[in-house]
Design a protein around this motif. Structure first.
Motif, PDB file in Angstrom:
ATOM      1  N   TRP A 209      -6.593   1.901  13.386  1.00 32.43           N
ATOM      2  CA  TRP A 209      -7.134   2.522  12.181  1.00 32.43           C
ATOM      3  C   TRP A 209      -6.019   3.187  11.378  1.00 32.43           C
ATOM      4  CZ3 TRP A 209      -7.449   7.121   9.639  1.00 32.43           C
ATOM      5  CH2 TRP A 209      -8.459   7.261   8.688  1.00 32.43           C
ATOM      6  N   SER A 210      -5.134   3.885  12.064  1.00 26.93           N
ATOM      7  CA  SER A 210      -4.033   4.591  11.395  1.00 26.93           C
ATOM      8  C   SER A 210      -3.105   3.622  10.679  1.00 26.93           C
ATOM      9  CB  SER A 210      -3.231   5.404  12.411  1.00 26.93           C
ATOM     10  OG  SER A 210      -4.030   6.370  13.044  1.00 26.93           O
ATOM     11  N   TYR A 211      -2.779   2.525  11.343  1.00 23.65           N
ATOM     12  CA  TYR A 211      -1.836   1.569  10.752  1.00 23.65           C
ATOM     13  C   TYR A 211      -2.375   0.963   9.461  1.00 23.65           C
ATOM     14  CZ  TYR A 211       0.837   1.714  15.149  1.00 23.65           C
ATOM     15  OH  TYR A 211       1.592   2.113  16.229  1.00 23.65           O
ATOM     16  N   THR A 212      -3.658   0.577   9.456  1.00 24.09           N
ATOM     17  CA  THR A 212      -4.198  -0.052   8.243  1.00 24.09           C
ATOM     18  C   THR A 212      -4.338   0.965   7.109  1.00 24.09           C
ATOM     19  OG1 THR A 212      -6.451   0.205   9.113  1.00 24.09           O
ATOM     20  CG2 THR A 212      -5.401  -1.938   9.401  1.00 24.09           C
ATOM     21  N   ASN A 213      -4.722   2.193   7.436  1.00 25.65           N
ATOM     22  CA  ASN A 213      -4.851   3.206   6.388  1.00 25.65           C
ATOM     23  C   ASN A 213      -3.494   3.633   5.843  1.00 25.65           C
ATOM     24  OD1 ASN A 213      -7.797   4.515   5.919  1.00 25.65           O
ATOM     25  ND2 ASN A 213      -7.644   3.585   7.946  1.00 25.65           N
ATOM     26  N   LEU A 214      -2.516   3.752   6.712  1.00 21.58           N
ATOM     27  CA  LEU A 214      -1.169   4.083   6.253  1.00 21.58           C
ATOM     28  C   LEU A 214      -0.597   2.924   5.432  1.00 21.58           C
ATOM     29  CD1 LEU A 214       1.040   6.183   6.228  1.00 21.58           C
ATOM     30  CD2 LEU A 214       1.817   5.356   8.466  1.00 21.58           C
ATOM     31  N   ALA A 215      -0.903   1.705   5.841  1.00 22.74           N
ATOM     32  CA  ALA A 215      -0.465   0.529   5.076  1.00 22.74           C
ATOM     33  C   ALA A 215      -1.034   0.569   3.661  1.00 22.74           C
ATOM     34  CB  ALA A 215      -0.907  -0.748   5.784  1.00 22.74           C
ATOM     35  N   ASP A 216      -2.292   0.959   3.540  1.00 23.81           N
ATOM     36  CA  ASP A 216      -2.909   1.080   2.211  1.00 23.81           C
ATOM     37  C   ASP A 216      -2.175   2.111   1.358  1.00 23.81           C
ATOM     38  OD1 ASP A 216      -4.823  -0.794   2.813  1.00 23.81           O
ATOM     39  OD2 ASP A 216      -6.438   0.634   3.131  1.00 23.81           O
ATOM     40  N   PHE A 217      -1.909   3.278   1.941  1.00 27.32           N
ATOM     41  CA  PHE A 217      -1.210   4.323   1.196  1.00 27.32           C
ATOM     42  C   PHE A 217       0.175   3.857   0.752  1.00 27.32           C
ATOM     43  CE2 PHE A 217      -3.830   7.913   3.277  1.00 27.32           C
ATOM     44  CZ  PHE A 217      -4.618   8.054   2.150  1.00 27.32           C
ATOM     45  N   TYR A 218       0.897   3.214   1.670  1.00 26.50           N
ATOM     46  CA  TYR A 218       2.222   2.708   1.308  1.00 26.50           C
ATOM     47  C   TYR A 218       2.129   1.705   0.159  1.00 26.50           C
ATOM     48  CZ  TYR A 218       4.518   4.733   5.463  1.00 26.50           C
ATOM     49  OH  TYR A 218       5.049   5.583   6.408  1.00 26.50           O
ATOM     50  N   GLY A 219       1.096   0.878   0.193  1.00 24.50           N
ATOM     51  CA  GLY A 219       0.902  -0.080  -0.894  1.00 24.50           C
ATOM     52  C   GLY A 219       0.680   0.617  -2.222  1.00 24.50           C
ATOM     53  N   HIS A 220      -0.144   1.677  -2.216  1.00 27.19           N
ATOM     54  CA  HIS A 220      -0.400   2.436  -3.440  1.00 27.19           C
ATOM     55  C   HIS A 220       0.895   3.031  -3.990  1.00 27.19           C
ATOM     56  CE1 HIS A 220      -4.447   1.757  -2.447  1.00 27.19           C
ATOM     57  NE2 HIS A 220      -4.719   2.873  -1.791  1.00 27.19           N
ATOM     58  N   ALA A 221       1.802   3.395  -3.079  1.00 28.58           N
ATOM     59  CA  ALA A 221       3.063   4.033  -3.484  1.00 28.58           C
ATOM     60  C   ALA A 221       4.146   3.016  -3.838  1.00 28.58           C
ATOM     61  CB  ALA A 221       3.557   4.943  -2.357  1.00 28.58           C
ATOM     62  N   GLY A 222       3.843   1.730  -3.709  1.00 28.60           N
ATOM     63  CA  GLY A 222       4.836   0.709  -4.026  1.00 28.60           C
ATOM     64  C   GLY A 222       5.822   0.437  -2.905  1.00 28.60           C
ATOM     65  N   GLU A 223       5.557   0.992  -1.712  1.00 27.39           N
ATOM     66  CA  GLU A 223       6.437   0.741  -0.563  1.00 27.39           C
ATOM     67  C   GLU A 223       5.874  -0.459   0.196  1.00 27.39           C
ATOM     68  OE1 GLU A 223       7.940   4.173   1.595  1.00 27.39           O
ATOM     69  OE2 GLU A 223       6.903   5.469   0.176  1.00 27.39           O
ATOM     70  N   LEU A 224       6.096  -1.644  -0.385  1.00 28.43           N
ATOM     71  CA  LEU A 224       5.418  -2.848   0.092  1.00 28.43           C
ATOM     72  C   LEU A 224       5.896  -3.312   1.463  1.00 28.43           C
ATOM     73  CD1 LEU A 224       3.210  -3.767  -1.791  1.00 28.43           C
ATOM     74  CD2 LEU A 224       5.071  -2.835  -3.139  1.00 28.43           C
ATOM     75  N   GLU A 225       7.165  -3.111   1.751  1.00 26.54           N
ATOM     76  CA  GLU A 225       7.665  -3.538   3.064  1.00 26.54           C
ATOM     77  C   GLU A 225       7.035  -2.705   4.177  1.00 26.54           C
ATOM     78  OE1 GLU A 225      11.881  -4.634   5.295  1.00 26.54           O
ATOM     79  OE2 GLU A 225      11.869  -4.040   3.186  1.00 26.54           O
ATOM     80  N   LYS A 226       6.952  -1.408   3.957  1.00 27.27           N
ATOM     81  CA  LYS A 226       6.290  -0.542   4.940  1.00 27.27           C
ATOM     82  C   LYS A 226       4.815  -0.918   5.072  1.00 27.27           C
ATOM     83  CE  LYS A 226       9.083   3.690   4.679  1.00 27.27           C
ATOM     84  NZ  LYS A 226       9.040   5.142   4.341  1.00 27.27           N
ATOM     85  N   SER A 227       4.178  -1.185   3.943  1.00 29.45           N
ATOM     86  CA  SER A 227       2.767  -1.576   3.956  1.00 29.45           C
ATOM     87  C   SER A 227       2.576  -2.835   4.802  1.00 29.45           C
ATOM     88  CB  SER A 227       2.285  -1.816   2.527  1.00 29.45           C
ATOM     89  OG  SER A 227       0.940  -2.225   2.500  1.00 29.45           O
ATOM     90  N   TYR A 228       3.356  -3.836   4.519  1.00 29.32           N
ATOM     91  CA  TYR A 228       3.281  -5.112   5.238  1.00 29.32           C
ATOM     92  C   TYR A 228       3.502  -4.915   6.737  1.00 29.32           C
ATOM     93  CZ  TYR A 228       4.943  -9.773   6.708  1.00 29.32           C
ATOM     94  OH  TYR A 228       5.147 -10.969   7.360  1.00 29.32           O
ATOM     95  N   ASN A 229       4.527  -4.149   7.094  1.00 28.10           N
ATOM     96  CA  ASN A 229       4.850  -3.955   8.518  1.00 28.10           C
ATOM     97  C   ASN A 229       3.729  -3.240   9.260  1.00 28.10           C
ATOM     98  OD1 ASN A 229       7.344  -5.254   8.450  1.00 28.10           O
ATOM     99  ND2 ASN A 229       8.438  -3.396   7.841  1.00 28.10           N
ATOM    100  N   HIS A 230       3.022  -2.355   8.581  1.00 32.16           N
ATOM    101  CA  HIS A 230       1.933  -1.651   9.258  1.00 32.16           C
ATOM    102  C   HIS A 230       0.684  -2.526   9.394  1.00 32.16           C
ATOM    103  CE1 HIS A 230       4.487   1.863   8.958  1.00 32.16           C
ATOM    104  NE2 HIS A 230       3.650   2.490   9.770  1.00 32.16           N
ATOM    105  N   TYR A 231       0.466  -3.419   8.454  1.00 31.91           N
ATOM    106  CA  TYR A 231      -0.607  -4.400   8.658  1.00 31.91           C
ATOM    107  C   TYR A 231      -0.285  -5.274   9.872  1.00 31.91           C
ATOM    108  CZ  TYR A 231      -2.657  -3.300   4.068  1.00 31.91           C
ATOM    109  OH  TYR A 231      -3.249  -2.678   2.999  1.00 31.91           O
ATOM    110  N   LEU A 232       0.980  -5.639  10.016  1.00 33.47           N
ATOM    111  CA  LEU A 232       1.381  -6.444  11.174  1.00 33.47           C
ATOM    112  C   LEU A 232       1.183  -5.664  12.477  1.00 33.47           C
ATOM    113  CD1 LEU A 232       4.687  -8.159   9.916  1.00 33.47           C
ATOM    114  CD2 LEU A 232       2.454  -9.250  10.293  1.00 33.47           C
ATOM    115  N   LYS A 233       1.490  -4.373  12.453  1.00 38.11           N
ATOM    116  CA  LYS A 233       1.285  -3.540  13.646  1.00 38.11           C
ATOM    117  C   LYS A 233      -0.185  -3.535  14.056  1.00 38.11           C
ATOM    118  CE  LYS A 233       5.064  -0.167  13.464  1.00 38.11           C
ATOM    119  NZ  LYS A 233       5.390   1.280  13.479  1.00 38.11           N
TER     120      LYS A 233
END
Length: 425
Positions: A209-233
């Motif tokens: 749950w944490s990884y997908t929600n953090l991935a969403d936040f990173y996406g909103h902030a334009g940190e796409l690599e972090k977003s992608y890596n957390h979806y993978l996690k």
């Protein structure tokens, strides 16, 4: 003004043209595009409690256990039947126990939250609060429901009552509260703290749950690599996490200009997971590709799915947009928007109402609603776009300019089909 990390200028330019940026690698996720759900294993828990109930039909703990199993099936498959089955079992357990167990009331409230029946969830939680059993758990959910209903003073009050900076449940709610206020950097900071606690606990469901929600936040902030890596996690923990796969599909579509690969992922998700809004995403991507046949097919699939009465009001937001924009039926959109405001009088719901009036041609009514109920009370990019269009129509040029800069910064969230609309503001 939104306190958010502004996307780099190069990203703005890329989103208005052909995007050469890339964060995904097919090798990272291709193994997750051949997965399938073990239905026998998924259903076994529910069947176990069904067997128990056949021998002891008045055993309310078995009803609660089966409701939990049904909820797990819903979360894994998106099949609305199982969310409703869980509701029925919980209602029976509450009836059998005269509502004396706050945990049963909270469980049904959680079910109603999933169904977007927030006012009914609030009634249950108020009863659970009176009961007093595990009061802090009830207060956490009261924050959730009041936030969903737009009762922000109550939400903040409950957030203060449960304050504990080392508690996962508090931190995720604080992150949600900061996001509501437009403080994206603060929201990310709190979500990162919560994720660290989840990792330390090593509980799979909390980490996922944490990884997908953090991935969403990173996406909103334009940190796409972090977003992608957390979806993978998240996918490492659950190969069938449909939400994480959808997140990667969005990156492929909105950031990398690879709609075909995004559709490939969505088609795979459709083999085991049911959610009408995924069809709307397919329709949006088809529109971007100028594939009229695929768009028509996806929209028809969506309309067929939401005709199921079990969905209730869960897709009101999407239906307003569909009727107002794609189907050019603003009267129908207006009726749904009015219902949504009654159910959930938030700035977002009033935005749907204003947008429906705008599409109906009543610009002054739309502007009045925005001024009273929406402007400055939400920072969702889609809402800001609606405000900008309405303000443009009434001649508020300076305010449109301000909103346009915010919208340019939010193009990743809005998707590439919005770029030409924002350009013409």
């Amino acid at each position: 003004m939104i306190l958010k990390k502004i996307l780099p200028f190069i990203l703005f330019a890329a989103l208005f043209s052909c995007n050469s940026n890339k964060v995904t690698q097919t090798e990272d996720y291709k193994a997750y595009l051949t997965t399938s759900i073990d239905n026998e294993k998924l259903m076994s828990d529910a069947q176990f409690w069904t067997d128990k109930l056949e021998s002891q039909p008045k055993s309310f703990p078995y009803l609660v256990k089966r409701a939990g199993a049904y909820t797990d099936i819903f979360e894994a498959t998106g099949d609305i039947d199982y969310l409703i089955k869980a509701e029925k079992d919980l209602l029976k357990s509450i009836a059998q126990t005269n509502g004396n167990y706050a945990s049963h009331l909270r469980a049904l409230a959680s079910n109603y939250i999933s169904q977007h029946r927030f006012k009914e969830a609030l009634e249950l939680l108020e009863k659970a609060k009176e009961n007093g059993e595990k009061l802090k758990s009830t207060k956490k959910m009261l924050f959730d429901v009041h936030l969903e209903l737009g009762n922000y003073m109550y939400a903040e009050s409950y957030l203060n009552e449960i304050k504990n900076t080392s508690d996962f449940d508090y931190l995720i709610r604080l992150a949600k509260w900061e996001d509501h206020k437009g403080n994206l950097e603060a929201a990310i900071e709190q979500m990162e703290k919560a994720t660290a606690i989840a990792e330390a606990s090593n509980l799979k469901h909390l980490k996922q749950w944490s990884y997908t929600n953090l991935a969403d936040f990173y996406g909103h902030a334009g940190e796409l690599e972090k977003s992608y890596n957390h979806y993978l996690k998240a996918l490492e923990l659950d190969n069938n996490d449909a939400y994480a796969k959808k997140g990667i599909a969005w990156i492929l579509y909105s950031y990398e200009n690879n709609p075909d690969e995004a559709l490939k992922i969505l088609d795979h998700i459709s083999t085991y997971y049911e959610a009408p809004d995924y069809d709307l995403l397919k329709a949006e991507i088809a529109d971007y590709k100028q594939d009229a046949d695929l768009k028509s097919e996806a929209l028809n699939n969506y309309k067929k799915a939401v005709r199921n009465d079990m969905y209730g009001d869960m897709y009101n937001k999407y239906n307003v947009a569909l009727y107002a924009e794609d189907m050019l039926l603003p009267e129908e959109a207006l009726a749904i928007a009015k219902k949504e405001v009654e159910n959930r009088p938030t700035p977002q719901s009033y935005d749907l109402l204003a947008w429906s009036y705008f599409k109906k041609g009543d610009v002054e009514k739309a502007n009045a609603i925005v001024e009273e109920y929406v402007e400055g009370q939400t920072y969702e990019p889609e809402v800001l776009y609606h405000i900008a269009e309405i303000y443009k129509a009434v001649g508020k040029t300076e305010k449109v300019k301000e909103l346009k800069s915010e919208l340019v910064a939010s193009l990743y969230e809005l998707g590439p089909t919005m770029a030409p609309k924002i350009k013409q503001l």
